[in-house]
Motif scaffolding. Structure first.
Motif, PDB file in Angstrom:
ATOM      1  N   GLU A 121      -3.310  42.422  -4.678  1.00  0.00           N
ATOM      2  CA  GLU A 121      -3.001  43.649  -5.416  1.00  0.00           C
ATOM      3  C   GLU A 121      -4.272  44.241  -6.019  1.00  0.00           C
ATOM      4  O   GLU A 121      -4.489  45.457  -5.986  1.00  0.00           O
ATOM      5  CB  GLU A 121      -1.987  43.338  -6.518  1.00  0.00           C
ATOM      6  CG  GLU A 121      -1.604  44.522  -7.395  1.00  0.00           C
ATOM      7  CD  GLU A 121      -0.788  45.582  -6.655  1.00  0.00           C
ATOM      8  OE1 GLU A 121      -0.793  46.736  -7.122  1.00  0.00           O
ATOM      9  OE2 GLU A 121      -0.172  45.254  -5.622  1.00  0.00           O
ATOM     10  N   TYR A 125       1.514  37.477  -0.416  1.00  0.00           N
ATOM     11  CA  TYR A 125       1.011  38.554  -1.274  1.00  0.00           C
ATOM     12  C   TYR A 125       0.965  38.073  -2.717  1.00  0.00           C
ATOM     13  O   TYR A 125       1.903  37.460  -3.216  1.00  0.00           O
ATOM     14  CB  TYR A 125       1.912  39.779  -1.175  1.00  0.00           C
ATOM     15  CG  TYR A 125       1.319  41.032  -1.773  1.00  0.00           C
ATOM     16  CD1 TYR A 125       0.463  41.826  -1.028  1.00  0.00           C
ATOM     17  CD2 TYR A 125       1.604  41.411  -3.077  1.00  0.00           C
ATOM     18  CE1 TYR A 125      -0.092  42.979  -1.556  1.00  0.00           C
ATOM     19  CE2 TYR A 125       1.053  42.561  -3.626  1.00  0.00           C
ATOM     20  CZ  TYR A 125       0.199  43.340  -2.861  1.00  0.00           C
ATOM     21  OH  TYR A 125      -0.354  44.475  -3.400  1.00  0.00           O
ATOM     22  N   ASN A 126      -0.150  38.348  -3.403  1.00  0.00           N
ATOM     23  CA  ASN A 126      -0.317  37.880  -4.783  1.00  0.00           C
ATOM     24  C   ASN A 126      -1.160  38.871  -5.583  1.00  0.00           C
ATOM     25  O   ASN A 126      -1.535  39.943  -5.085  1.00  0.00           O
ATOM     26  CB  ASN A 126      -0.950  36.485  -4.798  1.00  0.00           C
ATOM     27  CG  ASN A 126      -2.237  36.426  -3.977  1.00  0.00           C
ATOM     28  OD1 ASN A 126      -3.015  37.385  -3.944  1.00  0.00           O
ATOM     29  ND2 ASN A 126      -2.463  35.296  -3.324  1.00  0.00           N
ATOM     30  N   THR A 132       4.023  43.017   8.999  1.00  0.00           N
ATOM     31  CA  THR A 132       5.188  42.950   8.125  1.00  0.00           C
ATOM     32  C   THR A 132       4.872  43.620   6.793  1.00  0.00           C
ATOM     33  O   THR A 132       3.787  43.429   6.226  1.00  0.00           O
ATOM     34  CB  THR A 132       5.644  41.492   7.906  1.00  0.00           C
ATOM     35  OG1 THR A 132       6.889  41.481   7.190  1.00  0.00           O
ATOM     36  CG2 THR A 132       4.623  40.679   7.133  1.00  0.00           C
ATOM     37  N   THR A 133       5.812  44.428   6.295  1.00  0.00           N
ATOM     38  CA  THR A 133       5.657  45.151   5.032  1.00  0.00           C
ATOM     39  C   THR A 133       6.947  45.005   4.235  1.00  0.00           C
ATOM     40  O   THR A 133       7.905  44.371   4.685  1.00  0.00           O
ATOM     41  CB  THR A 133       5.394  46.650   5.289  1.00  0.00           C
ATOM     42  OG1 THR A 133       6.612  47.277   5.738  1.00  0.00           O
ATOM     43  CG2 THR A 133       4.308  46.852   6.339  1.00  0.00           C
ATOM     44  N   VAL A 134       6.963  45.594   3.055  1.00  0.00           N
ATOM     45  CA  VAL A 134       8.183  45.542   2.243  1.00  0.00           C
ATOM     46  C   VAL A 134       9.322  46.301   2.918  1.00  0.00           C
ATOM     47  O   VAL A 134      10.498  46.095   2.597  1.00  0.00           O
ATOM     48  CB  VAL A 134       7.930  46.128   0.833  1.00  0.00           C
ATOM     49  CG1 VAL A 134       7.002  45.240   0.041  1.00  0.00           C
ATOM     50  CG2 VAL A 134       7.390  47.551   0.918  1.00  0.00           C
ATOM     51  N   GLN A 135       8.989  47.178   3.844  1.00  0.00           N
ATOM     52  CA  GLN A 135      10.005  47.954   4.552  1.00  0.00           C
ATOM     53  C   GLN A 135      10.436  47.316   5.872  1.00  0.00           C
ATOM     54  O   GLN A 135      11.308  47.826   6.563  1.00  0.00           O
ATOM     55  CB  GLN A 135       9.474  49.369   4.822  1.00  0.00           C
ATOM     56  CG  GLN A 135       9.132  50.147   3.557  1.00  0.00           C
ATOM     57  CD  GLN A 135       8.681  51.566   3.856  1.00  0.00           C
ATOM     58  OE1 GLN A 135       9.259  52.228   4.716  1.00  0.00           O
ATOM     59  NE2 GLN A 135       7.659  52.027   3.166  1.00  0.00           N
ATOM     60  N   MET A 177      13.329  40.278   3.078  1.00  0.00           N
ATOM     61  CA  MET A 177      12.167  39.416   2.935  1.00  0.00           C
ATOM     62  C   MET A 177      11.142  40.088   2.025  1.00  0.00           C
ATOM     63  O   MET A 177      10.815  41.256   2.207  1.00  0.00           O
ATOM     64  CB  MET A 177      11.542  39.122   4.303  1.00  0.00           C
ATOM     65  CG  MET A 177      10.552  37.998   4.290  1.00  0.00           C
ATOM     66  SD  MET A 177      11.336  36.376   4.167  1.00  0.00           S
ATOM     67  CE  MET A 177      12.154  36.274   5.762  1.00  0.00           C
ATOM     68  N   LYS A 178      10.655  39.372   1.027  1.00  0.00           N
ATOM     69  CA  LYS A 178       9.651  39.911   0.125  1.00  0.00           C
ATOM     70  C   LYS A 178       8.255  39.694   0.692  1.00  0.00           C
ATOM     71  O   LYS A 178       7.999  38.721   1.383  1.00  0.00           O
ATOM     72  CB  LYS A 178       9.759  39.236  -1.241  1.00  0.00           C
ATOM     73  CG  LYS A 178      11.077  39.477  -1.962  1.00  0.00           C
ATOM     74  CD  LYS A 178      11.087  38.754  -3.292  1.00  0.00           C
ATOM     75  CE  LYS A 178      12.407  38.985  -4.028  1.00  0.00           C
ATOM     76  NZ  LYS A 178      12.434  38.241  -5.319  1.00  0.00           N
ATOM     77  N   LEU A 179       7.334  40.607   0.343  1.00  0.00           N
ATOM     78  CA  LEU A 179       5.964  40.471   0.813  1.00  0.00           C
ATOM     79  C   LEU A 179       5.296  39.237   0.219  1.00  0.00           C
ATOM     80  O   LEU A 179       4.404  38.653   0.830  1.00  0.00           O
ATOM     81  CB  LEU A 179       5.172  41.737   0.465  1.00  0.00           C
ATOM     82  CG  LEU A 179       3.976  42.075   1.378  1.00  0.00           C
ATOM     83  CD1 LEU A 179       4.393  42.130   2.824  1.00  0.00           C
ATOM     84  CD2 LEU A 179       3.348  43.391   0.942  1.00  0.00           C
ATOM     85  N   GLU A 180       5.755  38.838  -0.963  1.00  0.00           N
ATOM     86  CA  GLU A 180       5.240  37.611  -1.592  1.00  0.00           C
ATOM     87  C   GLU A 180       5.515  36.382  -0.726  1.00  0.00           C
ATOM     88  O   GLU A 180       4.771  35.393  -0.792  1.00  0.00           O
ATOM     89  CB  GLU A 180       5.857  37.420  -2.970  1.00  0.00           C
ATOM     90  CG  GLU A 180       5.318  38.343  -4.054  1.00  0.00           C
ATOM     91  CD  GLU A 180       5.893  39.757  -3.967  1.00  0.00           C
ATOM     92  OE1 GLU A 180       5.407  40.646  -4.690  1.00  0.00           O
ATOM     93  OE2 GLU A 180       6.830  39.975  -3.161  1.00  0.00           O
ATOM     94  N   ASP A 181       6.577  36.429   0.075  1.00  0.00           N
ATOM     95  CA  ASP A 181       6.881  35.313   0.967  1.00  0.00           C
ATOM     96  C   ASP A 181       5.789  35.114   2.008  1.00  0.00           C
ATOM     97  O   ASP A 181       5.631  34.024   2.553  1.00  0.00           O
ATOM     98  CB  ASP A 181       8.221  35.546   1.681  1.00  0.00           C
ATOM     99  CG  ASP A 181       9.396  35.538   0.710  1.00  0.00           C
ATOM    100  OD1 ASP A 181       9.306  34.857  -0.328  1.00  0.00           O
ATOM    101  OD2 ASP A 181      10.400  36.226   0.993  1.00  0.00           O
TER     102      ASP A 181
END
Length: 355
Positions: free
Chosen positions: A13, A8-9, A40-43, A1-5
């Protein structure tokens, strides 16, 4: 799952860089329960708690994380992390904290749209809808009204209810749906956009959890049948949670709220009761309270039916709540300031003492 989901934009950033947080992991709070968080994070997902410093320096509840927040954190093992900072919010949905004078309760943050869910049975209440509209407008969150359980009433009754609602509330989209027959659900799904965050607001039993299950095409949220005793839906959601939808939208479910106390924010009232504020410009006195004054244009408009009597009374009640809340906050700040001065004087006296 991407953080953009999770929304995140580039704006987030930029906030990360402006706040010198490049060394930290950035995540979004997706669940909150008694000051414990899931982020939730990129990891992946991590349990999180706040640092002692963040707790110590917090002045109000607003300084603590809430569902929807973007936070800077450090992982200390494969499952746990510590939140060091809450990034600046684009919006914050809040109400007066129940039973705590002068304090607020954060419902959710960084929201684009709010779904105000009302069941069309005997619990339907336009005054309550105006309260939800006010807390949404205070934070510049776009509200949408969802009339749920339309399978419980006939078409004529629904049309009458819709007409009554539109007489008091203008320029707010209204969706009439049934979670049982699925009528109107597809039209609702069509307005949900990828990367946007939606928040569900409503009393217990209006069908919020069932609606989440329909929008996600799963059974994520527990639901209960209508109570045989009260003939109402039974409340099941016990915590706030951020959930991804199939079409890329993001939705936050909330426990049902019995009380929607109005906190500060004149703009929210002004936008919700726009007609009243327009007439108030014609009042004889600038500080008109629209209650007993001679030459009050608002009272005159109520008398001739230009302003709905029930809406006017609801406005006065909410205005009184807002004024009381703001005066309570001001009094608390004054007491805190006086206490601070007393502590400072005591320390100075102690330093100057020979003993």
């Amino acid at each position: 799952m991407k953080l953009e989901d999770f929304g995140y934009n580039n704006k987030i950033e930029t906030l990360k860089k402006e706040n010198n947080l490049e060394a930290f992991e950035i995540g979004r709070v997706i669940l909150e329960h008694k000051e414990r968080y899931i982020v939730t994070t990129v990891q992946g997902e991590y349990e999180a708690e706040i640092t002692g410093n963040l707790r110590y320096t917090a002045n109000t509840r607003e300084d603590f994380p809430a569902v929807g927040d973007w936070v800077a954190l450090v992982m200390y093992d494969s499952y746990n992390s510590i939140i060091h900072k809450v990034l600046p919010r684009s919006s914050m949905l809040a109400r007066q904290a129940v039973g705590q004078s002068g304090d607020i309760q954060i419902i959710a943050t960084n929201i684009d749209y709010a779904f105000i869910v009302q069941a069309v049975d005997r619990d339907f209440n336009i005054n309550r809808i105006e309260r939800y509209l006010t807390i949404c407008n205070t934070s510049n969150i776009q509200p949408l009204i969802i009339l749920n359980k339309i399978d419980l009433i006939d078409k004529l009754s629904l049309n009458t209810l819709m007409d009554d609602l539109k007489k008091r509330i203008n320029a707010v989209p209204i969706f009439a749906i049934s979670s049982i027959s699925k009528q109107g659900v597809e039209q609702l799904k069509e307005i949900i956009s990828k990367g946007k965050t939606y928040c569900l607001l409503g009393s217990s039993g209006v069908g919020k959890s069932t609606l989440v299950n329909i929008l996600t095409n799963t059974s994520l949220m527990k639901t209960k049948n209508i109570s045989e005793h009260s003939k109402k839906g039974q409340h099941t959601t016990t915590h706030r949670e951020l959930i991804l939808l199939d079409n890329g939208g993001i939705i936050i479910d909330n426990p049902g709220m019995r009380e929607i106390g109005i906190a500060s924010g004149s703009y929210g009232l002004e936008k919700t009761f726009e007609t009243i504020y327009e007439y108030s410009k014609q009042c004889r006195f600038k500080d008109c309270t629209h209650t007993i004054e001679i030459g009050c244009a608002v009272i005159a408009a109520v008398d001739i039916g230009e302003i709905d009597q029930s809406s006017y009374e609801n406005y006065l009640k909410m205005q009184k709540e807002k004024d009381h809340f703001e005066s309570t906050v001001a009094e608390k700040r004054k007491k805190d300031k006086n206490f601070g001065k007393m502590v400072k004087q005591f320390k100075n006296l102690k330093k100057s003492s020979k003993f």
